[in-house]
Design a protein around this motif. Sequence first.
Motif, PDB file in Angstrom:
ATOM      1  N   PRO A   1       0.805  -1.225   0.000  1.00 17.28           N
ATOM      2  CA  PRO A   1       0.000   0.000   0.000  1.00 17.28           C
ATOM      3  C   PRO A   1       0.838   1.275   0.000  1.00 17.28           C
ATOM      4  O   PRO A   1       0.410   2.303  -0.524  1.00 17.28           O
ATOM      5  N   LEU A   2       2.041   1.231   0.594  1.00 16.31           N
ATOM      6  CA  LEU A   2       2.896   2.424   0.574  1.00 16.31           C
ATOM      7  C   LEU A   2       3.282   2.780  -0.854  1.00 16.31           C
ATOM      8  O   LEU A   2       3.260   3.962  -1.239  1.00 16.31           O
ATOM      9  N   ALA A   3       3.630   1.773  -1.653  1.00 13.63           N
ATOM     10  CA  ALA A   3       3.962   2.033  -3.055  1.00 13.63           C
ATOM     11  C   ALA A   3       2.767   2.628  -3.792  1.00 13.63           C
ATOM     12  O   ALA A   3       2.934   3.494  -4.671  1.00 13.63           O
ATOM     13  N   ASN A   4       1.534   2.176  -3.429  1.00 13.24           N
ATOM     14  CA  ASN A   4       0.324   2.746  -4.037  1.00 13.24           C
ATOM     15  C   ASN A   4       0.240   4.246  -3.768  1.00 13.24           C
ATOM     16  O   ASN A   4      -0.046   5.040  -4.669  1.00 13.24           O
ATOM     17  N   LEU A   5       0.470   4.611  -2.501  1.00 12.52           N
ATOM     18  CA  LEU A   5       0.380   6.024  -2.129  1.00 12.52           C
ATOM     19  C   LEU A   5       1.486   6.844  -2.788  1.00 12.52           C
ATOM     20  O   LEU A   5       1.256   7.966  -3.251  1.00 12.52           O
ATOM     21  N   GLN A   6       2.685   6.308  -2.814  1.00 14.20           N
ATOM     22  CA  GLN A   6       3.801   7.027  -3.440  1.00 14.20           C
ATOM     23  C   GLN A   6       3.551   7.259  -4.928  1.00 14.20           C
ATOM     24  O   GLN A   6       3.820   8.346  -5.455  1.00 14.20           O
ATOM     25  N   LYS A   7       3.032   6.243  -5.596  1.00 12.05           N
ATOM     26  CA  LYS A   7       2.721   6.381  -7.019  1.00 12.05           C
ATOM     27  C   LYS A   7       1.609   7.400  -7.226  1.00 12.05           C
ATOM     28  O   LYS A   7       1.664   8.228  -8.147  1.00 12.05           O
ATOM     29  N   MET A   8       0.609   7.355  -6.342  1.00  8.83           N
ATOM     30  CA  MET A   8      -0.509   8.279  -6.443  1.00  8.83           C
ATOM     31  C   MET A   8      -0.042   9.725  -6.266  1.00  8.83           C
ATOM     32  O   MET A   8      -0.453  10.629  -7.004  1.00  8.83           O
TER      33      MET A   8
END
Length: 552
Positions: free
Chosen positions: A137-144
Amino acid sequence: MRHVFLIGLSGSGKSTVGRLLAQRLGRPLLDVDALIEQEYGERIPAIFARHGEAHFRSLEARILAQAIQQPSNAIIVTGGGIVVLPENRALMAQSGVRVFLQVDPLISLRRLQAQHAHEQQSGQVVEVRPLLSGPDPLANLQKMLAVREAWYQEAEYTCFTQGKQAEQVALEIMTMLDDSTSPEQVTSMIRRVHIGAGYDAVVEWGGLSRLATYLKQLQLPPRIFLVTDSNIHDFYIPALLQQLTAAGFEPQVYTLPAGEGSKSQQQLFALYDWLLEHQAERREALVALGGGVVGDLVGFVAATYLRGVPLIQVPTSLLAQVDSAIGGKTGINHPRGKNLIGAFYHPRLVLADPATLLSLPTRSRIEGWAEIVKYGIILDAELFSLLEEHANALRDFSQPPVALLCRIIARCIDIKAGVIEEDEREQGQRAILNYGHTFGHALENVSGYGEWLHGEAISIGMVVAAELAQEAGLFDEQDAMRQNQLLAALGLPIAYTGKVRAQDILAAMQLDKKVVGKRVRWIMPRQIGKVEITPLPDELVERVITTFMGEK
């Protein structure tokens, strides 16, 4: 003021801050996500799962258009993806001001996970947010954030939320939105200091968010060495690293222990070691981000490492913004006295952002007023009267008077710059800047650095100096009362309480930098706005200080 839109990643605190703003400003609160759930009868995650993102964005745009038709002056909390559609961005720009709540994705994730856990523990029916699903989920937020950041940055205001309580974030936004302050009143004020090659001292509300721009103007190499302290780090370093890296810089960070104890030989050599480990070069800049301790220490390192490297002063305390960051004095303390080891070394830039004062503890902010009162006493009766007129608002700080604060800081910088341009190395007139410091520095030393904040000790030192001047027939009693009343009104101490003996103070004063021929040259007020440098009879000094400290 029109609508205020809070934008930013999920988990940036928009809902909590929005509630606080609505309460304190007496405005209606509208939450776009809550309005969607109310109309649709389902939670946001369920809508996403059932109908997909495209359907949700269409629904979100319709609800936003309805929301802005509501009563004016609303605080409108938006979802993290409101900026994805250009029509939403245009609508918000046309109908209000946007405030971007900037947060590190890791902090955002922790908040969302904590909220999810709380909902589960309270027995609520919990749908898993799309952001929290998947293996990373951290990668999701960073990409977002990478996709949306340019749209977030279109906001009229940016508020850095790192390490701050929601109440402090709300206060900062309230200050940004102060209806009495027009943008023209808080644009940057620049004082060119004409010493050597010269440098700019900039006062700019929110200027810290433009540090990279100022560094670019100096044409510095990309690698910069940023030094701060443990109190400041969490407030500003994450956002600054992001800002500087995006601008092409390669920032390296060193964090000192907070407090006067860091102005020591031990920390001095620790910084040398750090620079040597990184093979720092002569053209690469040192940036001092913090109060007077950080500025003095890093300034001395810059003056002596490789016989001098570029120095940037970014003072974050009131005392440093109006005094210690200006004028080129750098140094460390010695066990026998304050600032006894140092050098005169001027920065390439001073960037004073008064918005950083919002993150200070009350006591740390209040101490800075001592140096400002000092300027009024020694050179500027109009500044002194201005402080008297606005003392309550300046001390209270619940809604800081932004334009007035910027004006006061810029005026103090102008006063100090004018003095040092005439006497850079304190051979004559510059000594008047030490009004109150002879007793104040001795008190700091004898009581142990840290018991009294510098500004608190200087406040007491000014009270002693005024009493000496009265006893010597130099200063009117009414003016002395005005000085002491203003110090008290700003929250500063005007009486001594403690165990330090007068004899210890008198002995410590002999190490003062203004001692000539073993006699202290006192800065004595003649009237508000005028002082003189003079020795005083030893008997008078001993009698006044002994009585002031409650001894016979």
